[in-house]
Design a protein around this motif. Structure first.
Motif, PDB file in Angstrom:
ATOM      1  N   LEU A  68       0.814  -1.216   0.000  1.00  0.00           N
ATOM      2  CA  LEU A  68       0.000   0.000   0.000  1.00  0.00           C
ATOM      3  C   LEU A  68       0.851   1.272   0.000  1.00  0.00           C
ATOM      4  O   LEU A  68       0.503   2.257  -0.647  1.00  0.00           O
ATOM      5  CB  LEU A  68      -0.941  -0.010   1.208  1.00  0.00           C
ATOM      6  N   SER A  69       1.976   1.233   0.710  1.00  0.00           N
ATOM      7  CA  SER A  69       2.868   2.399   0.727  1.00  0.00           C
ATOM      8  C   SER A  69       3.431   2.663  -0.667  1.00  0.00           C
ATOM      9  O   SER A  69       3.570   3.818  -1.088  1.00  0.00           O
ATOM     10  CB  SER A  69       4.007   2.190   1.720  1.00  0.00           C
ATOM     11  N   ALA A  70       3.753   1.586  -1.391  1.00  0.00           N
ATOM     12  CA  ALA A  70       4.289   1.731  -2.743  1.00  0.00           C
ATOM     13  C   ALA A  70       3.278   2.389  -3.683  1.00  0.00           C
ATOM     14  O   ALA A  70       3.658   3.007  -4.680  1.00  0.00           O
ATOM     15  CB  ALA A  70       4.698   0.360  -3.291  1.00  0.00           C
ATOM     16  N   LEU A  71       1.996   2.250  -3.355  1.00  0.00           N
ATOM     17  CA  LEU A  71       0.938   2.859  -4.171  1.00  0.00           C
ATOM     18  C   LEU A  71       0.588   4.272  -3.712  1.00  0.00           C
ATOM     19  O   LEU A  71      -0.326   4.892  -4.242  1.00  0.00           O
ATOM     20  CB  LEU A  71      -0.314   1.974  -4.128  1.00  0.00           C
ATOM     21  N   GLY A  72       1.288   4.756  -2.698  1.00  0.00           N
ATOM     22  CA  GLY A  72       1.097   6.124  -2.255  1.00  0.00           C
ATOM     23  C   GLY A  72       0.206   6.311  -1.053  1.00  0.00           C
ATOM     24  O   GLY A  72       0.009   7.438  -0.600  1.00  0.00           O
ATOM     25  N   PHE A  73      -0.346   5.209  -0.524  1.00  0.00           N
ATOM     26  CA  PHE A  73      -1.166   5.330   0.677  1.00  0.00           C
ATOM     27  C   PHE A  73      -0.274   5.587   1.893  1.00  0.00           C
ATOM     28  O   PHE A  73       0.882   5.151   1.939  1.00  0.00           O
ATOM     29  CB  PHE A  73      -1.969   4.046   0.912  1.00  0.00           C
ATOM     30  N   ILE A  74      -0.811   6.276   2.865  1.00  0.00           N
ATOM     31  CA  ILE A  74      -0.129   6.469   4.149  1.00  0.00           C
ATOM     32  C   ILE A  74      -0.632   5.359   5.068  1.00  0.00           C
ATOM     33  O   ILE A  74      -1.827   5.286   5.360  1.00  0.00           O
ATOM     34  CB  ILE A  74      -0.435   7.858   4.737  1.00  0.00           C
ATOM     35  N   VAL A  75       0.260   4.486   5.509  1.00  0.00           N
ATOM     36  CA  VAL A  75      -0.149   3.250   6.187  1.00  0.00           C
ATOM     37  C   VAL A  75       0.387   3.189   7.612  1.00  0.00           C
ATOM     38  O   VAL A  75       1.564   3.460   7.863  1.00  0.00           O
ATOM     39  CB  VAL A  75       0.330   2.007   5.400  1.00  0.00           C
ATOM     40  N   ASP A  76      -0.494   2.824   8.526  1.00  0.00           N
ATOM     41  CA  ASP A  76      -0.109   2.502   9.896  1.00  0.00           C
ATOM     42  C   ASP A  76      -0.629   1.097  10.175  1.00  0.00           C
ATOM     43  O   ASP A  76      -1.446   0.569   9.418  1.00  0.00           O
ATOM     44  CB  ASP A  76      -0.727   3.509  10.870  1.00  0.00           C
ATOM     45  N   ASP A  77      -0.146   0.472  11.244  1.00  0.00           N
ATOM     46  CA  ASP A  77      -0.635  -0.876  11.541  1.00  0.00           C
ATOM     47  C   ASP A  77      -0.731  -1.097  13.046  1.00  0.00           C
ATOM     48  O   ASP A  77      -0.146  -0.364  13.838  1.00  0.00           O
ATOM     49  CB  ASP A  77       0.243  -1.949  10.888  1.00  0.00           C
ATOM     50  N   ALA A  78      -1.505  -2.115  13.395  1.00  0.00           N
ATOM     51  CA  ALA A  78      -1.686  -2.504  14.796  1.00  0.00           C
ATOM     52  C   ALA A  78      -1.829  -4.013  14.841  1.00  0.00           C
ATOM     53  O   ALA A  78      -2.384  -4.625  13.927  1.00  0.00           O
ATOM     54  CB  ALA A  78      -2.919  -1.827  15.375  1.00  0.00           C
ATOM     55  N   ASP A  79      -1.319  -4.625  15.928  1.00  0.00           N
ATOM     56  CA  ASP A  79      -1.336  -6.094  16.011  1.00  0.00           C
ATOM     57  C   ASP A  79      -2.433  -6.630  16.921  1.00  0.00           C
ATOM     58  O   ASP A  79      -2.602  -7.848  17.035  1.00  0.00           O
ATOM     59  CB  ASP A  79       0.033  -6.619  16.458  1.00  0.00           C
ATOM     60  N   THR A  80      -3.174  -5.760  17.604  1.00  0.00           N
ATOM     61  CA  THR A  80      -4.272  -6.197  18.462  1.00  0.00           C
ATOM     62  C   THR A  80      -5.442  -5.224  18.325  1.00  0.00           C
ATOM     63  O   THR A  80      -5.279  -4.093  17.863  1.00  0.00           O
ATOM     64  CB  THR A  80      -3.864  -6.242  19.948  1.00  0.00           C
ATOM     65  N   GLY A  81      -6.608  -5.683  18.765  1.00  0.00           N
ATOM     66  CA  GLY A  81      -7.762  -4.805  18.754  1.00  0.00           C
ATOM     67  C   GLY A  81      -7.580  -3.614  19.657  1.00  0.00           C
ATOM     68  O   GLY A  81      -7.976  -2.483  19.331  1.00  0.00           O
TER      69      GLY A  81
END
Length: 236
Positions: free
Chosen positions: A23-36
């Motif tokens: 997604l970053s390669a497509l220009g989106f700004i991405v964050d992530d989380a490993d739990t709810g």
């Protein structure tokens, strides 16, 4: 440059890394989380345009997280699930998700659904120029606001676009497949149960008596019709 912000929530590190890279390669700004729990904290701290949310996670389940997010936000939510039973998908939609993608998924399919979801918010935001008033229902698409008996009804971007499509085609019988392909995209033409869930949710928010709809009427075996002349109407 795409500046849409996406939060990827999944307990699998490999999947998070892959999604972040793609997604970053497509220009989106991405964050992530490993739990709810971590996802809820991110949502409290930042504003996202779309959340990719895994259903099966340790601790808070994706369904629980989705419900809590929906109480305060109309952000687009796509559920990621290894479950493929119709009932599991319905549960995801009932929790407030705008759609779902079944694992393992094709990246192109996921990207198509992400783009379709992100297109819905600005489309709904442009809306119609006027305000529609039907008894206690007031719909202002320009301001993305719906009021029922003076109270604001919180609609998700998908629910708002669905309502907008119904209103634009008032008193016309709309086929299931046409509604699905217009609002969700060409891949959704056969997801009649999918549409049924969203119509039920929308009825709960705008109908005086959802069990006996006045506005969104069912056309048996065919589709739905928005009743712009709602005085005294009743239809399941």
């Amino acid at each position: 440059m795409n500046t849409s912000r996406i939060l990827v929530v999944d307990d699998e590190p490999q999947l998070r890394r892959a999604m972040r890279s793609t997604l970053s390669a497509l220009g989106f700004i991405v964050d992530d989380a490993d739990t709810g729990e971590a996802a809820l904290e991110r949502v409290r701290e930042d504003k996202f345009d779309l959340i990719l949310l895994d259903i099966n996670m340790p601790g808070r389940s994706g369904l629980s997280v989705c419900r809590e997010i929906r109480e305060r936000s109309d952000v687009n939510i796509l559920m990621l699930t290894v479950r493929d039973r119709p009932q599991d998908k319905i549960e995801a939609l009932d929790a407030g998700a705008d759609g779902y993608v079944t694992k393992p998924f094709d990246v192109n399919e996921l990207l198509a659904r992400i783009r379709a979801s992100l297109r819905r918010a600005p489309t709904a935001a442009r809306g119609e120029a006027g305000v529609l008033r039907l008894d206690g229902l007031e719909i202002n698409f320009r301001d993305r606001q719906v009021r029922v008996n003076g109270r604001v009804a919180r609609l998700t971007p998908t629910e708002l676009e669905l309502l907008q499509y119904f209103v634009r085609n008032s008193d016309s019988v709309l086929r299931h497949d046409k509604i699905l392909q217009t609002v969700w995209g060409p891949d959704y033409g056969n997801e009649v149960e999918y549409l049924r869930v969203f119509v039920n949710q929308l009825r709960k928010k705008i109908e005086p008596d959802p069990a006996h709809p006045r506005y969104i009427l069912t056309e048996p075996w065919t589709g739905y019709r928005f009743n712009a002349d709602s005085q005294g109407s009743s239809n399941r």
